[in-house]
Structure formats: structure tokens, C-alpha cells
Scaffold this motif. Sequence first.
Motif: not given
Length: 298
Positions: A206-207, A209-210, A286, A289-293, A296
Motif C-alpha cells: 500500500t505504501g 503504491v502511494t 488506492r 492498494a485496498w484490494w491487494r492489502a 484482504k
Amino acid sequence: MTLQQEAPRGVQHISTGRRVKDRFVQGLVYLAFALAVVPLVSVLWLVISNGMARFDLEFLTHSMRGIGARDAGGGAYHAIIGTLEQVLLASAISVPIGLLTAIYLVEYGNGGRLSRAISFFVDVMTGVPSVVAGLFILAFWILFLGMPYSGWAGAMALSILMMPTVVRSTEEMLRLVPADLREASYALGVPKWRTIMKIVLPTAFTGIVTGVMLAVARVAGETAPILLTVFFTDSINNDPFSGPQMGLPLYVFDQAARPNDTAIDRAWTGALTLILIVMLLNLVARLIAWWRAPAKGR
């Protein structure tokens, strides 16, 4: 009895003083936040209010070919295509290199001479002006090697600007991964490369990707490298490897320099379109990143 009766008053007095100080500092924080938001809101308001005049289907689906300097109509389709292709190519160059460099610095460098040298040059690249990156590609790729102006040349210039941001953001995210996760994986006999691929990178995904999107947002609005390496064109060029290709920042620069209202309106709409594209890319990142967190389970 007097001391016992006075003690609660002193405690109450200290508590009140602390509460006043807390409210005062809190008010300063809110004031600083408001002062920081005012320029952002004003810029967005100006761009949206001025850019909506020409934000229509014609603007998004037509180029400037055959449109005179004072003619109405025309659009930025050729510039939108150019910006998307150039940023995509720049990301394809800088993201793998930046990611592998950050992995080396965090997982394999161990503070050695090579890792210190890499960190030094990354810091130097972070402060390189965008026009210098464009001049480097112009001098080496176009003038020395004799290659033509193209979107690929612009993408190489943009990748120079993207790389240090990707390296630094990825490095920071990898350092935030707890060492216990690595040690637990090593204790199970998992090789280091597999630990990085299956444990470290997914945890920091996630970080990372950001950070990549911050790099994309930085280069998407650069004008100087595109001006020096891509050149101008009013026609649609879907091939970034051959011939001049327009970009949205260059389109805004070109239209804003023309002394008539129709061109100024196109410039405002081009700026609005660029902001919307960057916001859309950030939204997509985003969601990915949410889907691949890791939570999940994917």
C-alpha cells in the motif's frame, strides 16, 4: 486540614491551565490547517470555474489540427493521449528500477560503501531540476545519438525525475516492515528472496503504491522536459516512439501563450483535464492498494 483542603484547588488550577494551553495550541493547529487549505481551494476553484467553459465532448475527442490561432473549437485529445503514454512509459522505466534499488538498500546493502554511494546519488537526483533532465535527454538522445523528437524521449526525461521519488518512498515503506516477520520467515527455512517477495513486499504494498502515485503526480505536470524532448504538434500521434507528440502540460503552455480568449479557455480546460487525470490515477491506485492489502487475503 487546611493543606488537605488547598491541595485539590491547586490540582484544579493546574488542570485548568493545561486545558487552556491545549485549546490554544489546538486553535493554532486549526489555523495553520486553514491557511494551508486556502491556496489549494483557491487554485481548484479557479481551475474548475474557468475550465468548465470548454470541458465538453469535443474538447476530449478532437485535436487542434486545422484550428487557427483565433478559431473556436478544437480540443486536447492528442495531448491527453501523449500524456498518458509518456507517463506510462516513464513509470515502466522508473518503477522497476526504483523498486529493485530500494530492495537492495534495505535488504542487502547493510550500510556498505556501494549502498552509501547509491543513497548519495539518489539524494542528488532528488534535487535535479526538471529542465536539467530534459536537457540531458536532449543532448544525449537527440543531439548526440541523432534520435528524433518523440514521446519516448520525453518519457526517459520524466523517468529521471520519477526514479528518486520511487526509491525513497519504497525504501521508507520497506523499513517499516517489522523485522519479526522476516525472522519468522527465515526460521521456517524460507530463502531471503522468497521472504522479500511473499512477506516484505505485500506488507509494504500500500505504501509503495502511494509513493509511486506521488512520483506520477509530480511528473505528470512537468512542462520543461516535454518541451525539450517531445516538441509541439497539433495532430494526433499514437506512436510515442516516432515523431513529435503533445502533452497536456505543453498544451496548456502553448494555449496560454496565445493572446485570445478562446485559447485561454482551452488552456484552463487543459489544466482541469490534467488535474482530473491525476486524481483518477490516484483513485485507481488506492482501489488497487485496498484490494491487494494483506488483510484482504489476496
